[in-house]
Design a protein around this motif. Structure first.
Motif, PDB file in Angstrom:
ATOM      1  N   SER A 213       0.813  -1.221   0.000  1.00 35.27           N
ATOM      2  CA  SER A 213       0.000   0.000   0.000  1.00 35.27           C
ATOM      3  C   SER A 213       0.840   1.263   0.000  1.00 35.27           C
ATOM      4  O   SER A 213       0.310   2.358  -0.131  1.00 35.27           O
ATOM      5  CB  SER A 213      -0.939   0.003   1.214  1.00 35.27           C
ATOM      6  N   ASN A 214       2.163   1.114   0.157  1.00 38.02           N
ATOM      7  CA  ASN A 214       3.065   2.258   0.027  1.00 38.02           C
ATOM      8  C   ASN A 214       3.525   2.457  -1.414  1.00 38.02           C
ATOM      9  O   ASN A 214       4.316   3.359  -1.689  1.00 38.02           O
ATOM     10  CB  ASN A 214       4.296   2.086   0.918  1.00 38.02           C
ATOM     11  N   GLY A 215       3.028   1.624  -2.332  1.00 42.24           N
ATOM     12  CA  GLY A 215       3.386   1.750  -3.735  1.00 42.24           C
ATOM     13  C   GLY A 215       4.889   1.695  -3.919  1.00 42.24           C
ATOM     14  O   GLY A 215       5.554   0.735  -3.531  1.00 42.24           O
ATOM     15  N   VAL A 216       5.449   2.751  -4.514  1.00 41.64           N
ATOM     16  CA  VAL A 216       6.900   2.900  -4.582  1.00 41.64           C
ATOM     17  C   VAL A 216       7.294   4.172  -3.832  1.00 41.64           C
ATOM     18  O   VAL A 216       8.266   4.836  -4.167  1.00 41.64           O
ATOM     19  CB  VAL A 216       7.407   2.942  -6.047  1.00 41.64           C
ATOM     20  N   GLY A 217       6.497   4.479  -2.786  1.00 39.41           N
ATOM     21  CA  GLY A 217       6.735   5.678  -1.993  1.00 39.41           C
ATOM     22  C   GLY A 217       6.949   5.342  -0.536  1.00 39.41           C
ATOM     23  O   GLY A 217       7.305   4.210  -0.178  1.00 39.41           O
TER      24      GLY A 217
ATOM     25  N   ASN B 288      -7.095   2.873  -4.971  1.00 45.76           N
ATOM     26  CA  ASN B 288      -7.158   2.939  -6.436  1.00 45.76           C
ATOM     27  C   ASN B 288      -5.880   3.503  -7.047  1.00 45.76           C
ATOM     28  O   ASN B 288      -5.562   3.234  -8.203  1.00 45.76           O
ATOM     29  CB  ASN B 288      -8.384   3.716  -6.916  1.00 45.76           C
ATOM     30  N   GLU B 289      -5.105   4.261  -6.285  1.00 43.31           N
ATOM     31  CA  GLU B 289      -3.818   4.737  -6.792  1.00 43.31           C
ATOM     32  C   GLU B 289      -2.807   3.589  -6.846  1.00 43.31           C
ATOM     33  O   GLU B 289      -2.008   3.496  -7.786  1.00 43.31           O
ATOM     34  CB  GLU B 289      -3.286   5.875  -5.927  1.00 43.31           C
ATOM     35  N   VAL B 290      -2.835   2.713  -5.836  1.00 45.02           N
ATOM     36  CA  VAL B 290      -1.959   1.540  -5.838  1.00 45.02           C
ATOM     37  C   VAL B 290      -2.309   0.629  -7.012  1.00 45.02           C
ATOM     38  O   VAL B 290      -1.422   0.135  -7.734  1.00 45.02           O
ATOM     39  CB  VAL B 290      -2.070   0.771  -4.508  1.00 45.02           C
TER      40      VAL B 290
ATOM     41  N   GLY C 282      -0.428   5.013  13.182  1.00 41.70           N
ATOM     42  CA  GLY C 282      -0.918   3.814  12.501  1.00 41.70           C
ATOM     43  C   GLY C 282      -1.015   3.983  11.008  1.00 41.70           C
ATOM     44  O   GLY C 282      -1.650   3.169  10.321  1.00 41.70           O
ATOM     45  N   GLU C 283      -0.360   5.014  10.469  1.00 45.76           N
ATOM     46  CA  GLU C 283      -0.487   5.306   9.041  1.00 45.76           C
ATOM     47  C   GLU C 283       0.332   4.360   8.170  1.00 45.76           C
ATOM     48  O   GLU C 283       0.162   4.339   6.955  1.00 45.76           O
ATOM     49  CB  GLU C 283      -0.101   6.759   8.764  1.00 45.76           C
ATOM     50  N   LEU C 284       1.242   3.586   8.781  1.00 49.05           N
ATOM     51  CA  LEU C 284       1.946   2.543   8.041  1.00 49.05           C
ATOM     52  C   LEU C 284       1.308   1.181   8.268  1.00 49.05           C
ATOM     53  O   LEU C 284       1.666   0.207   7.601  1.00 49.05           O
ATOM     54  CB  LEU C 284       3.419   2.481   8.454  1.00 49.05           C
ATOM     55  N   GLY C 285       0.401   1.095   9.224  1.00 50.95           N
ATOM     56  CA  GLY C 285      -0.214  -0.171   9.567  1.00 50.95           C
ATOM     57  C   GLY C 285       0.041  -0.524  11.022  1.00 50.95           C
ATOM     58  O   GLY C 285       0.533   0.291  11.808  1.00 50.95           O
ATOM     59  N   GLN C 286      -0.282  -1.768  11.366  1.00 53.92           N
ATOM     60  CA  GLN C 286      -0.161  -2.226  12.746  1.00 53.92           C
ATOM     61  C   GLN C 286       1.033  -3.172  12.890  1.00 53.92           C
ATOM     62  O   GLN C 286       1.104  -4.199  12.217  1.00 53.92           O
ATOM     63  CB  GLN C 286      -1.443  -2.953  13.176  1.00 53.92           C
TER      64      GLN C 286
ATOM     65  N   VAL D 133      -9.463   3.691   5.277  1.00 54.48           N
ATOM     66  CA  VAL D 133     -10.039   4.969   5.715  1.00 54.48           C
ATOM     67  C   VAL D 133      -9.618   6.123   4.807  1.00 54.48           C
ATOM     68  O   VAL D 133     -10.032   7.256   5.018  1.00 54.48           O
ATOM     69  CB  VAL D 133      -9.637   5.280   7.173  1.00 54.48           C
ATOM     70  N   LEU D 134      -8.768   5.832   3.812  1.00 55.13           N
ATOM     71  CA  LEU D 134      -8.400   6.868   2.838  1.00 55.13           C
ATOM     72  C   LEU D 134      -9.433   6.879   1.717  1.00 55.13           C
ATOM     73  O   LEU D 134      -9.727   5.838   1.125  1.00 55.13           O
ATOM     74  CB  LEU D 134      -7.019   6.577   2.240  1.00 55.13           C
ATOM     75  N   ALA D 135      -9.982   8.039   1.441  1.00 58.73           N
ATOM     76  CA  ALA D 135     -10.946   8.153   0.345  1.00 58.73           C
ATOM     77  C   ALA D 135     -10.252   7.867  -0.977  1.00 58.73           C
ATOM     78  O   ALA D 135      -9.095   8.251  -1.189  1.00 58.73           O
ATOM     79  CB  ALA D 135     -11.554   9.551   0.325  1.00 58.73           C
ATOM     80  N   GLU D 136     -10.926   7.162  -1.870  1.00 55.34           N
ATOM     81  CA  GLU D 136     -10.335   6.894  -3.172  1.00 55.34           C
ATOM     82  C   GLU D 136     -10.128   8.202  -3.925  1.00 55.34           C
ATOM     83  O   GLU D 136     -10.923   9.138  -3.826  1.00 55.34           O
ATOM     84  CB  GLU D 136     -11.223   5.955  -3.984  1.00 55.34           C
TER      85      GLU D 136
END
Length: 646
Positions: free
Chosen positions: A117-121, A128-130, A418-422, A449-452
């Motif tokens: 979910s961090n893509g290449v960032g 939907n961005e991933v 918790g923005e990277l996960g648990q 919880v992030l809006a698409e």
């Protein structure tokens, strides 16, 4: 190696195209030989040269890979840090690199590193961005997606894994290895933990399971135990990745091969060792005439290695000064790619001579944060905190003291939100409360919880930012790195495609009298001869004299080597509580208050950025702002005055 006109023999990619990813996985299981993935094009140069190897140097050798080493399982050549760095430092399009490599190696599987979910960032992106990134990567030539989560949270990997499965490409789910399964005192990450996670990823649809030992912590006997257990419990192929920071990675690979691992990662001889991967040629030679013979030709590998040895000389300015392996990695547990980068950061912050202190602090931070899995971006969290503590003179006791105000780096705050996960076992409760200052953390998957994103609106935004219509692939770059892509596009508009310049010219410039040929298009070559350069005038502008296809030319350029003259910035007086100083050197990128404003303890006052690390400086007491001493854009050193209270 000269392979012009040589048709590449059949390789692994034909099987994927003709029969699909499950057929590739079954073929891997059916092999007696040990399969090898060459990592020289991505991970080796990431660790050794801070990812600065240019596209031309990769593409030039790619046809030789196709012709001389068709027995390779895959070539890792894209994703991870290379995506950001291509635009940020090389002013190159990462998608152009991928399509050129795909064309040059039609018979070999390409492989990338995807941070789930961090893509290449370095942060979580909307789902939907991933998915869009994965779709574009597949369309532009990617075959194997190695998907991992920086905290080993399988739930955070599912969106990316499902996106890969939808493309019909190969989904390789990775377990990040940390700790020591043979150490009874490190029971958090024991054998049961890894087997359970492996079963979960197999059930999620992974075609291949990777053991991603990013720090090189998996010792030979532990590798034998882990691989044996996983072979008994899962039915998909196992692919082992490790780094050679300790100096014994090859021993772990050979132990894994003996235990039945299906594939391993290695780097060509001249780009191997230290924080890179183990030596590919040596592994191939060690397994010659054994049951696990790789089938690779040592003579062909020598030719490929010779190429990299000559290319590597062009990047001497970016080499780390690490000269030997070190068992210290078992203490600090830094990933190979971060180890060299963190030393560069320490050098830029003026604390390189305190590296042992940085190493010890990194280990302390890891334990304070709950003994977490450390790989981008979670490793960045630990590294940012360690550097901040060393530069600011903050101890572990200071951090753990609930009554002592600390300005935590933004990456640390994001982690505890918790923005990277648990993380495994949860967060340290008391420290989390101190970092968040009463803010409620996330307890579910961040992407949920992030809006698409409204992709149509974002595309219009990208077009407006760069002043032209971006391609579908470029749009993915914008989604991952809006600012970096904007700067890259601006550079392209101003200077054109600088990737066509020879590597020595790109990095070091030309010498007087030097001549070079630049192919700007098919059949269009410019002959450039550099003549001389004048002394700078009063405005710091020089005149460059050169010839273009034999015709004299001049151009005016600013002399960027001359440091601007500026007055020394005042230092904060440690004895005066009304003065707030910078905890570390960097650039002031944000000021959140104005003069005369009342603030409370914990309010953010100033943000400082240094080497991709941003830190928010908070008020350590209630008060009123009297003066802003360092506005946005100010370059400050440690203890330079930032803010004065009334």
């Amino acid at each position: 190696p000269n392979v012009k006109g040589v048709s590449p023999p059949s390789g692994t990619r034909q099987l994927l195209e003709e029969e699909g990813p499950k057929a590739v996985a079954q073929w891997m299981l059916d092999q007696d030989k040990l399969l090898i993935t060459d990592t020289t094009m991505r991970d080796a140069h990431q660790s050794l040269l801070a990812t600065r190897v240019r596209t031309d140097d990769l593409v030039n050798i790619a046809p030789a890979y196709a012709a001389l080493a068709p027995e390779l399982l895959s070539v890792e050549c894209w994703g991870g840090a290379t995506f950001d760095v291509a635009m940020r430092f090389l002013n190159e399009c990462p998608w152009d690199r991928l399509t050129k490599l795909r064309e040059a190696m039609p018979n070999l599987l390409t492989q990338m590193l995807l941070r789930a979910s961090n893509g290449v960032g370095y942060t979580n992106y909307p789902d939907n961005e991933v998915k869009y990134l994965v779709q574009q990567a597949a369309l532009n030539g990617m075959d194997i997606f190695r998907v991992f989560d920086s905290l080993n949270w399988a739930e955070n990997m599912r969106v990316a894994m499902d996106a890969v499965l939808d493309t019909g490409k190969i989904c390789e789910a990775a377990i990040c290895y940390t700790g020591d399964i043979l150490d009874p005192n490190r029971s958090k990450y024991d054998l049961k933990y890894y087997v359970s996670l492996a079963k979960e990823l197999e059930a999620a649809g992974a075609h291949i399971l990777a053991i991603k030992d990013m720090a090189g912590l998996l010792k030979p006997q532990a590798a034998k135990v882990l691989i044996s257990a996983l072979k008994d419990e899962v039915s998909i192929p196992l692919h082992f990745h490790t780094h050679d920071t300790s100096g014994i990675a090859a021993a772990s690979i050979l132990a894994a091969a003996e235990a039945g691992v299906d594939a391993v990662d290695a780097a060509l001889d001249s780009m191997s060792g230290l924080t890179s991967q183990a030596n590919l040629g040596s592994i191939v030679s060690a397994l010659k005439n054994t049951d696990r013979d790789t089938g690779l030709e040592t003579g062909a590998l020598r030719q490929l290695s010779d190429y990299w040895e000559s290319v590597r000389a062009n990047y001497a300015g970016f080499e780390s000064d690490i000269r030997s392996g070190t068992a210290d990695v078992y203490h600090h547990e830094m990933p190979g790619g971060q180890y060299t980068n963190l030393r560069q950061q320490a050098r830029s912050l003026g604390i390189e001579d305190r590296w042992s202190e940085v190493s010890d602090t990194y280990a302390d931070v890891n334990q304070m944060f709950g003994d977490i899995v450390k790989v981008t971006p979670s490793s960045k969290v630990v590294g940012d905190m360690a550097l901040m503590m060393v530069t600011s003179g903050i101890s572990k006791e200071d951090v753990e003291d609930p009554n002592k105000e600390i300005s935590f780096p933004d990456s640390v705050v994001s982690f505890f939100r918790g923005e990277l996960g648990q993380p495994v076992g949860g967060f340290p409760v008391e420290l989390q409360a101190k970092v968040l200052k009463g803010e409620r953390p996330l307890t579910q998957r961040p992407g949920a919880v992030l809006a698409e994103s409204n992709l149509d609106e974002r595309r219009a935004e990208a077009n407006a930012t760069v002043g032209r219509q971006v391609s579908d692939a470029e749009f993915a770059s914008y989604l991952m790195y809006p600012k970096v892509f904007a700067n890259y596009a601006k550079h392209q508009t101003q200077y054109g495609d600088v990737s066509i310049l020879p590597t020595p010219t790109f990095f070091y410039g030309m010498e007087p009298g030097e001549e070079l040929a630049v192919d700007i298009d098919r059949g269009k070559t410019l002959i450039i001869r550099f003549r001389a350069i004048s002394d700078p005038d009063d405005d710091g502008v020089c005149t460059v004299f050169f010839e273009l296809n034999g015709q004299p030319r001049t151009v005016k350029v600013k002399d960027e080597t001359r440091a601007p003259v500026r007055e020394a910035h005042p230092k904060a007086d440690d004895s005066d509580p009304s003065q707030l100083g910078a905890p570390m050197p960097g650039l002031v990128v944000g000021v959140s208050v104005v003069e005369g404003q009342k603030v409370e303890r914990g309010d953010v006052l100033v943000s400082i950025e240094a080497m991709k690390m941003e830190t928010s400086i908070a008020a350590d007491r209630d008060g009123t702002i009297k003066r802003i001493a360092a506005p946005v854009g100010t370059q400050v050193d440690t203890k330079d005055l930032l803010v004065v209270f009334e």
